[in-house]
Design a protein around this motif. Structure first.
Motif, PDB file in Angstrom:
ATOM      1  N   PHE A 194       1.541  -1.078   0.043  1.00 43.60           N
ATOM      2  CA  PHE A 194      -0.002  -0.050   0.035  1.00 43.60           C
ATOM      3  C   PHE A 194       1.376   1.339  -0.147  1.00 43.60           C
ATOM      4  O   PHE A 194       1.957   1.644   0.586  1.00 43.60           O
ATOM      5  CB  PHE A 194      -0.692   0.277   1.024  1.00 43.60           C
ATOM      6  CG  PHE A 194      -2.108  -1.242   1.316  1.00 43.60           C
ATOM      7  CD1 PHE A 194      -2.637  -0.979   0.395  1.00 43.60           C
ATOM      8  CD2 PHE A 194      -1.503  -2.458   1.898  1.00 43.60           C
ATOM      9  CE1 PHE A 194      -4.140  -2.422   0.301  1.00 43.60           C
ATOM     10  CE2 PHE A 194      -2.300  -3.389   2.121  1.00 43.60           C
ATOM     11  CZ  PHE A 194      -3.629  -3.626   1.047  1.00 43.60           C
ATOM     12  N   GLU A 195       0.485   2.449  -0.657  1.00 46.12           N
ATOM     13  CA  GLU A 195       0.803   3.622  -0.745  1.00 46.12           C
ATOM     14  C   GLU A 195       1.019   4.389   0.968  1.00 46.12           C
ATOM     15  O   GLU A 195       0.353   3.576   1.294  1.00 46.12           O
ATOM     16  CB  GLU A 195       0.184   4.472  -1.567  1.00 46.12           C
ATOM     17  CG  GLU A 195       0.444   4.176  -2.870  1.00 46.12           C
ATOM     18  CD  GLU A 195       1.233   4.168  -3.398  1.00 46.12           C
ATOM     19  OE1 GLU A 195       2.409   4.995  -2.938  1.00 46.12           O
ATOM     20  OE2 GLU A 195       1.741   4.397  -5.135  1.00 46.12           O
ATOM     21  N   TYR A 198      -1.973   5.203   2.564  1.00 43.52           N
ATOM     22  CA  TYR A 198      -2.907   4.591   2.936  1.00 43.52           C
ATOM     23  C   TYR A 198      -3.716   4.327   3.838  1.00 43.52           C
ATOM     24  O   TYR A 198      -2.236   3.595   4.895  1.00 43.52           O
ATOM     25  CB  TYR A 198      -2.829   3.162   2.330  1.00 43.52           C
ATOM     26  CG  TYR A 198      -4.379   2.042   2.473  1.00 43.52           C
ATOM     27  CD1 TYR A 198      -5.833   2.574   1.676  1.00 43.52           C
ATOM     28  CD2 TYR A 198      -3.640   0.819   3.015  1.00 43.52           C
ATOM     29  CE1 TYR A 198      -6.134   1.511   2.019  1.00 43.52           C
ATOM     30  CE2 TYR A 198      -4.398   0.401   3.298  1.00 43.52           C
ATOM     31  CZ  TYR A 198      -6.084   0.099   2.276  1.00 43.52           C
ATOM     32  OH  TYR A 198      -7.336  -0.769   2.565  1.00 43.52           O
ATOM     33  N   LYS A 200      -4.243   1.720   7.022  1.00 40.65           N
ATOM     34  CA  LYS A 200      -3.764   0.211   6.974  1.00 40.65           C
ATOM     35  C   LYS A 200      -5.190   0.612   8.351  1.00 40.65           C
ATOM     36  O   LYS A 200      -5.863  -1.104   8.639  1.00 40.65           O
ATOM     37  CB  LYS A 200      -3.060  -0.683   6.853  1.00 40.65           C
ATOM     38  CG  LYS A 200      -2.446  -0.763   5.566  1.00 40.65           C
ATOM     39  CD  LYS A 200      -0.907  -1.500   6.156  1.00 40.65           C
ATOM     40  CE  LYS A 200       0.103  -0.738   6.359  1.00 40.65           C
ATOM     41  NZ  LYS A 200       1.272  -1.909   6.068  1.00 40.65           N
ATOM     42  N   PRO A 203      -9.091   1.300   6.589  1.00 44.69           N
ATOM     43  CA  PRO A 203      -9.666   1.591   5.677  1.00 44.69           C
ATOM     44  C   PRO A 203     -10.301   2.078   5.250  1.00 44.69           C
ATOM     45  O   PRO A 203      -9.985   2.131   3.712  1.00 44.69           O
ATOM     46  CB  PRO A 203      -8.993   0.156   5.010  1.00 44.69           C
ATOM     47  CG  PRO A 203      -9.305  -0.635   5.863  1.00 44.69           C
ATOM     48  CD  PRO A 203      -9.013  -0.506   7.580  1.00 44.69           C
ATOM     49  N   PHE A 206      -9.849   5.541   3.438  1.00 45.43           N
ATOM     50  CA  PHE A 206      -9.895   5.695   2.529  1.00 45.43           C
ATOM     51  C   PHE A 206     -10.688   5.527   1.089  1.00 45.43           C
ATOM     52  O   PHE A 206     -11.272   4.211   0.584  1.00 45.43           O
ATOM     53  CB  PHE A 206      -8.141   5.168   2.140  1.00 45.43           C
ATOM     54  CG  PHE A 206      -7.627   4.957   0.332  1.00 45.43           C
ATOM     55  CD1 PHE A 206      -6.597   6.324   1.386  1.00 45.43           C
ATOM     56  CD2 PHE A 206      -7.597   4.602  -0.008  1.00 45.43           C
ATOM     57  CE1 PHE A 206      -5.413   6.559   0.410  1.00 45.43           C
ATOM     58  CE2 PHE A 206      -6.655   5.134  -1.243  1.00 45.43           C
ATOM     59  CZ  PHE A 206      -5.670   6.250  -1.287  1.00 45.43           C
ATOM     60  N   ASN A 208     -10.229   4.730  -2.284  1.00 44.44           N
ATOM     61  CA  ASN A 208      -9.592   4.675  -3.536  1.00 44.44           C
ATOM     62  C   ASN A 208     -10.472   4.737  -5.155  1.00 44.44           C
ATOM     63  O   ASN A 208     -11.296   5.216  -5.225  1.00 44.44           O
ATOM     64  CB  ASN A 208     -10.280   3.013  -3.304  1.00 44.44           C
ATOM     65  CG  ASN A 208      -8.554   2.046  -4.248  1.00 44.44           C
ATOM     66  OD1 ASN A 208      -7.809   2.729  -4.419  1.00 44.44           O
ATOM     67  ND2 ASN A 208      -8.866   1.114  -4.661  1.00 44.44           N
ATOM     68  N   GLN A 216      -4.090   0.802  -8.865  1.00 44.44           N
ATOM     69  CA  GLN A 216      -5.239   1.426  -8.319  1.00 44.44           C
ATOM     70  C   GLN A 216      -4.810   2.569  -6.976  1.00 44.44           C
ATOM     71  O   GLN A 216      -3.290   1.695  -6.645  1.00 44.44           O
ATOM     72  CB  GLN A 216      -6.161   0.711  -7.091  1.00 44.44           C
ATOM     73  CG  GLN A 216      -6.937  -0.557  -7.647  1.00 44.44           C
ATOM     74  CD  GLN A 216      -7.720  -1.250  -7.124  1.00 44.44           C
ATOM     75  OE1 GLN A 216      -7.765  -1.157  -5.699  1.00 44.44           O
ATOM     76  NE2 GLN A 216      -7.419  -2.778  -7.452  1.00 44.44           N
ATOM     77  N   SER A 217      -5.852   3.415  -6.645  1.00 46.24           N
ATOM     78  CA  SER A 217      -4.496   4.593  -6.062  1.00 46.24           C
ATOM     79  C   SER A 217      -3.730   3.953  -4.791  1.00 46.24           C
ATOM     80  O   SER A 217      -2.974   4.758  -4.237  1.00 46.24           O
ATOM     81  CB  SER A 217      -5.313   5.647  -6.129  1.00 46.24           C
ATOM     82  OG  SER A 217      -6.256   5.514  -5.082  1.00 46.24           O
ATOM     83  N   CYS A 218      -4.161   2.830  -3.667  1.00 49.27           N
ATOM     84  CA  CYS A 218      -4.619   2.480  -3.093  1.00 49.27           C
ATOM     85  C   CYS A 218      -2.712   2.046  -3.055  1.00 49.27           C
ATOM     86  O   CYS A 218      -2.348   1.551  -2.098  1.00 49.27           O
ATOM     87  CB  CYS A 218      -5.199   2.496  -2.292  1.00 49.27           C
ATOM     88  SG  CYS A 218      -5.882  -0.100  -3.087  1.00 49.27           S
ATOM     89  N   HIS A 219      -2.542   1.137  -4.041  1.00 52.90           N
ATOM     90  CA  HIS A 219      -1.940  -0.141  -4.123  1.00 52.90           C
ATOM     91  C   HIS A 219      -0.318   1.030  -4.318  1.00 52.90           C
ATOM     92  O   HIS A 219      -0.424   1.959  -5.150  1.00 52.90           O
ATOM     93  CB  HIS A 219      -1.987  -0.714  -5.368  1.00 52.90           C
ATOM     94  CG  HIS A 219      -2.759  -2.217  -4.773  1.00 52.90           C
ATOM     95  ND1 HIS A 219      -4.080  -2.331  -5.717  1.00 52.90           N
ATOM     96  CD2 HIS A 219      -3.234  -2.489  -3.452  1.00 52.90           C
ATOM     97  CE1 HIS A 219      -5.100  -2.837  -4.941  1.00 52.90           C
ATOM     98  NE2 HIS A 219      -4.524  -2.988  -3.352  1.00 52.90           N
ATOM     99  N   ASN A 284      -9.758  -2.859  -4.169  1.00 50.89           N
ATOM    100  CA  ASN A 284      -9.460  -2.861  -2.343  1.00 50.89           C
ATOM    101  C   ASN A 284     -10.450  -2.320  -1.536  1.00 50.89           C
ATOM    102  O   ASN A 284     -11.338  -3.732  -0.554  1.00 50.89           O
ATOM    103  CB  ASN A 284      -7.975  -1.835  -2.120  1.00 50.89           C
ATOM    104  CG  ASN A 284      -7.993  -2.502  -1.417  1.00 50.89           C
ATOM    105  OD1 ASN A 284      -7.189  -3.155  -0.797  1.00 50.89           O
ATOM    106  ND2 ASN A 284      -7.945  -1.052   0.321  1.00 50.89           N
TER     107      ASN A 284
END
Length: 442
Positions: A194-195, A198, A200, A203, A206, A208, A216-219, A284
């Protein structure tokens, strides 16, 4: 309604003499599906013919080519993925085909206005329940149960045209493989799934985004690319196991609401490119809503009929439902990897009847739903209906009335139909079309 796929010791006329078609069924408050009752409503469009297919489980029937392909796919995943000497993938091949709209759509982030939700595309029991349109409908419940790697195999139901490659029931293998950081990046603590932005621990807070076509923006890009590489490598290997090492293939970018990025895999078969599966990185939000908050996953789906028809040169999808020994014995006790080419048992002639009608004032050639017509034809004609195609559409220049003409191709898979038998079925269909849609025959 009565099934009209008749064996040689029965005649179509005998069945039709008992057949009573009535639009009164629309007012029935309950729908009985294999002994379980559901309240019907304005979304109910499931037919007795479709209900009759439930529980057949062709993918589990010995000597059926669908079962052979299913076992080859299962064997590949069993041998390719192990944990401490045991298969890493769990197999779920007896899940009920009756699902909720939440399972089939909402859990997979399919928008409320998405065309796949339309009554013209799905078999609804009522607004809240339907026959699953894809095996992915079970993905969230299996993730919620704590599973990481699993295959979902079974029959799915979609309203569609009628021809040699389309049938309202077909079979899918859908799979999910998820990994945590230590599994994806073993021995590399500096790499993350995850960025940094993000959260955790929270979650759900966030938002996404899938605006970036790469991920995806979270990854992180590293996590997405590694999962993409694994996914494509495994699916290419499966394709080569099925079709041979020399099979030509290519990846095509695609869009699915439940994965991003997404792809389709095509193979060069019979001198043309043919799509055989869809896949991608699971959104996600789906994982988080189902429980896992520290994993990244990929998913894929394959159609067993398409694979079996290509592998064994089976020309008509209806043959998968045949109980004729001449068909089944060709796949009896064969080695799973044996190359088998289907040999026609015999060729029975077609009978083709046209049906033309004027639409009522409240319908036009653009608003009339052909899938409604196809279902009615199939419900009455059963498995002797080989194809239905729109032959002509016409607007009268003076009256402005709208007219449609369909060609209905009749052919029995196990004996020769007489024109007289076909005409009798055709008349019953005509009456049902008039009663149901308010049309006037031309």
């Amino acid at each position: 309604m009565t099934k009209l796929f008749i064996k040689t010791n029965r005649t179509l006329s005998a069945v039709l003499s008992k057949y009573k078609y009535s639009t009164a069924a629309k007012s029935i408050a309950l729908v009985d599906i294999k002994g379980k009752e559901f309240v019907s409503d304005d979304y109910t469009n499931i037919t007795p013919k479709i209900i009759s297919y439930l529980g057949k489980n062709l993918h589990m029937q010995k000597n059926n080519p669908l079962s052979i392909v299913r076992q080859r796919i299962v064997n590949y995943f069993y041998s390719s993925f192990t944990q401490r000497g045991a298969p890493a993938f769990s197999i779920y091949d007896n899940l009920s085909p009756i699902v909720t709209t939440k399972q089939n759509f909402d859990d997979l982030l399919i928008p409320s206005n998405h065309p796949s939700r339309a009554k013209s595309d799905c078999y609804y029991i009522n607004r809240g329940n339907l026959l699953r349109a894809h095996m992915t409908a079970h993905q969230s419940e299996l993730l919620r149960s704590g599973l990481d790697n699993f295959l979902m195999i079974g029959d799915v139901y979609r309203r569609d045209e009628i021809d040699s490659t389309h049938f309202p029931v077909f079979h899918q293998v859908d799979g999910v493989r998820s990994q945590r950081k230590e599994e994806l990046f073993p021995g590399q603590p500096d790499l993350e799934i995850f960025e940094p932005n993000y959260d955790k621990k929270n979650p759900h807070t966030f938002v996404n985004s899938i605006k970036d076509p790469m991920k995806q923006s979270c990854h992180t890009l590293e996590a997405t690319k590694l999962m993409e590489t694994q996914l494509k490598t495994h699916l290419i290997s499966l394709t080569q196991v099925l079709f041979g090492e020399s099979i030509k293939y290519r990846w095509v970018e695609e869009y699915f609401p439940f994965t991003h990025p997404s792809w389709e895999l095509e193979i060069f078969y019979d001198n043309k490119w043919m799509e055989i599966l869809g896949c991608g990185i699971v959104r996600n939000e789906i994982l988080v809503n189902a429980g896992p908050t520290n994993s990244i996953a990929y998913a894929f789906g394959l159609g067993l009929e398409r694979l079996a028809m290509a592998l064994y040169k089976i020309p008509d999808i209806r043959l998968m439902w045949s109980t004729d020994s001449g068909f089944l014995t060709q796949f009896q006790n064969i080695d799973l990897n044996e190359s088998v080419t289907y040999k026609p048992v015999s060729s029975y002639p077609q009978c083709i009847n046209d049906m033309s009608f004027w639409l009522p004032e409240n319908l036009t050639i653009d608003t009339f739903v052909s899938n409604d017509f196809y279902d009615l034809v199939r419900d009455i004609g059963g498995d002797i209906i080989e194809q239905v195609r729109l032959k002509d559409k016409f607007v009268h220049p003076k009256t402005k009335k709208h007219s449609l003409c369909y060609s209905i191709v009749y052919r029995h898979l196990e004996r020769t139909l007489t024109q007289a038998e076909v005409n009798e079925v055709h008349k019953v269909i005509e009456k049902a079309v008039v009663d149901t849609f308010g049309v006037a025959m031309r």
